[in-house]
Design an enzyme around this catalytic site. Structure first.
Site, PDB file in Angstrom:
ATOM      1  N   ASP A  87       0.853  -1.191   0.000  1.00 36.27           N
ATOM      2  CA  ASP A  87       0.000   0.000   0.000  1.00 36.27           C
ATOM      3  C   ASP A  87       0.891   1.244   0.000  1.00 36.27           C
ATOM      4  OD1 ASP A  87       0.758  -0.848   2.665  1.00 36.27           O
ATOM      5  OD2 ASP A  87      -0.563   0.684   3.485  1.00 36.27           O
ATOM      6  N   GLU A 152       0.067  -0.995   5.777  1.00 38.93           N
ATOM      7  CA  GLU A 152       1.148  -0.477   6.613  1.00 38.93           C
ATOM      8  C   GLU A 152       0.987   1.006   6.875  1.00 38.93           C
ATOM      9  OE1 GLU A 152       4.957   1.014   8.036  1.00 38.93           O
ATOM     10  OE2 GLU A 152       3.875   1.688   6.261  1.00 38.93           O
ATOM     11  N   GLU A 153       0.480   1.731   5.885  1.00 42.54           N
ATOM     12  CA  GLU A 153       0.382   3.189   6.019  1.00 42.54           C
ATOM     13  C   GLU A 153      -0.771   3.596   6.938  1.00 42.54           C
ATOM     14  OE1 GLU A 153       2.727   4.842   5.215  1.00 42.54           O
ATOM     15  OE2 GLU A 153       3.719   3.928   3.486  1.00 42.54           O
TER      16      GLU A 153
HETATM   17 ZN   LIG Z   1       6.773   1.977   4.346  1.00 43.69          ZN
END
Ligand SMILES: [Zn+2]
Length: 446
Positions: A87, A152-153
């Protein structure tokens, strides 16, 4: 040392990065559904990397719910993890880009596009590094597994799911930061301290947990007295009509002692005027201390320094007081112990502890085999004997697993451009990272 990565691997890696960058894999909750919890574009990037991995000869697996996938090669009891994510953050204001963020271009600055540094480029660089070992015909003594996360973001729900359903890794690294490596990241603990309301004083200062509040506005009926107190305390403030704004200095919560907290300053002034226990907690006890020392005593360790404690928000209504607090915990500190101390002290001021978020710390000792191996690989390939292993930095997936550190992919002399417009990564740096990854996996897994 052998040159594992060949020209053909380099060229194929660049093409693969481009393919991934073309997919705008930004979290889109409005597009979430069965099999694509973070939107169709995000899962399309996952599908693409799994397709590439399969073509390269990896065995692949996709979580049926669409949260994560993995690609594996090799045999053995032990599982070596390489933690990546597909992502990306949004492009932001397109005016700040000189090209389409999702149509990668090659300029003298390197490859440009959203995700080339974070984390599509490093994902592919490490994937093709392992491919170069496969082409060499090596025998892996561990299973090498690329774990592809997709959130992850935002909230890391992808790896939460992985850890719930899949085999834990034995050791590994996350190519999602910088070289040489990050072996310690402080724990994160965010909470609210909640207590009774007040008829005498009202404050509404919502803030962001990870930021030291820069301003604190007050417009109640005690304005004249508050001004007087602020003057006596020698605190900066601005006046505008029937309100005053206390002026502090904003920084990231992780370095709270470097900032000036406008909310606690206002609380100091107010608690000279009103005697209200929850307000006294900030105004009389915390005051200007941002290491938690006045609340829980001095907490620090040799490995990662001192505790930071940022009081990020304050609301007092007739029915409730609510204080937001962000803490960055030294790596050896037990969360339960800290919570116990904070809860006890808060109770003296009519406040109760309410947890909001917790991410535990990362710590792999410097003398561990993993850190020793990765450091010597980095030094042998780059000739850089000066750069030392790093403490703190941003949070990476490495925290979610045992015996895992953040390792690259951005070299110390390369500008980190994650989340920025014109996100670029030079070909030379990409190729260097590939060499480091190939040698590291060779030393640890062959
Ligand atoms: Zn990253």
């Amino acid at each position: 040392m052998k040159q594992f990565v060949k020209k053909e691997h380099q060229a194929a890696a660049i093409e693969a990065i481009k393919e991934l960058v073309r997919i705008p894999s930004i979290l889109d909750e409005s597009d979430a559904g069965k099999g694509h919890p973070f939107g169709k574009n995000v899962v399309a990037a996952l599908d693409k990397v799994l397709e590439i991995s399969e073509e390269l000869g990896f065995k692949t697996f996709k979580d049926p719910e669409g949260y994560y996938g993995y690609a594996e090669v090799g045999e053995g009891q032990e599982l070596f993890g390489i933690l990546c994510h597909l992502d990306v953050v949004p492009a932001g204001d397109l005016k700040n880009w000189h090209s389409d963020p999702f149509e990668p271009v090659l300029t003298d600055k390197g490859l440009i596009g959203r995700g080339v540094q974070d984390d599509k480029g490093p994902t592919i660089a490490s994937l093709y590094a392992v491919k170069s070992l496969m082409d060499e015909g090596v025998t892996f003594n561990k299973r090498v597994r690329f774990i592809f996360g997709t959130d992850e973001e935002n909230l890391w729900r992808c790896l939460d799911k992985y850890n719930e359903k899949e085999e834990p890794i034995t050791l590994g690294f996350a190519p999602d930061s910088k070289f040489p490596l990050i072996y310690a990241e402080k724990g994160l603990l965010q909470a609210y301290l909640v207590g009774p309301g007040s008829q005498e004083v009202a404050v509404n200062l919502p803030g962001t947990m990870n930021v030291v509040p820069e301003v604190a506005k007050y417009s109640g009926d005690k304005l004249a007295e508050v001004k007087e107190q602020l003057k006596a305390l020698n605190f900066d403030f601005e006046e505008a009509g029937e309100a005053i704004t206390v002026i502090g200095k904003s920084t990231h919560s992780k370095e709270a002692p470097k900032g000036i907290n406008a909310i606690t300053r206002l609380a100091m002034a107010l608690s000279e005027i009103v005697d209200f226990a929850p307000l006294n907690f900030l105004g009389k006890l915390v005051q200007e201390n941002a290491t938690g020392e006045t609340v829980v005593g001095k907490i620090e360790d040799e490995q990662s320094g001192e505790l930071t404690m940022n009081f990020a928000s304050l609301t007092i209504t007739p029915t409730e007081t609510r204080i937001g607090v962000d803490m960055r915990m030294p790596v050896t500190v037990e969360k339960a112990e800290l919570v116990e101390k904070l809860t006890a002290k808060a109770a003296e001021y009519d406040l109760r502890y309410e947890e909001y978020d917790f991410i535990h710390s990362l710590y792999v000792p410097l003398d561990s085999e993993l850190v020793q191996n990765l450091m010597s690989t980095y030094r042998d390939i780059t000739g850089d004997l000066v750069s030392e292993p790093i403490v703190s930095g941003g949070a990476t997936f490495a925290r979610t697993m045992n015996q895992c550190v953040a390792f690259g992919a951005i070299l110390p002399d390369v500008a980190g451009m994650a989340h920025q417009p014109d996100e670029a990564w030079s070909l030379e740096s990409i190729y260097k990272a590939m060499d480091i990854y190939a040698e590291a996996v060779y030393r640890l897994c062959v």
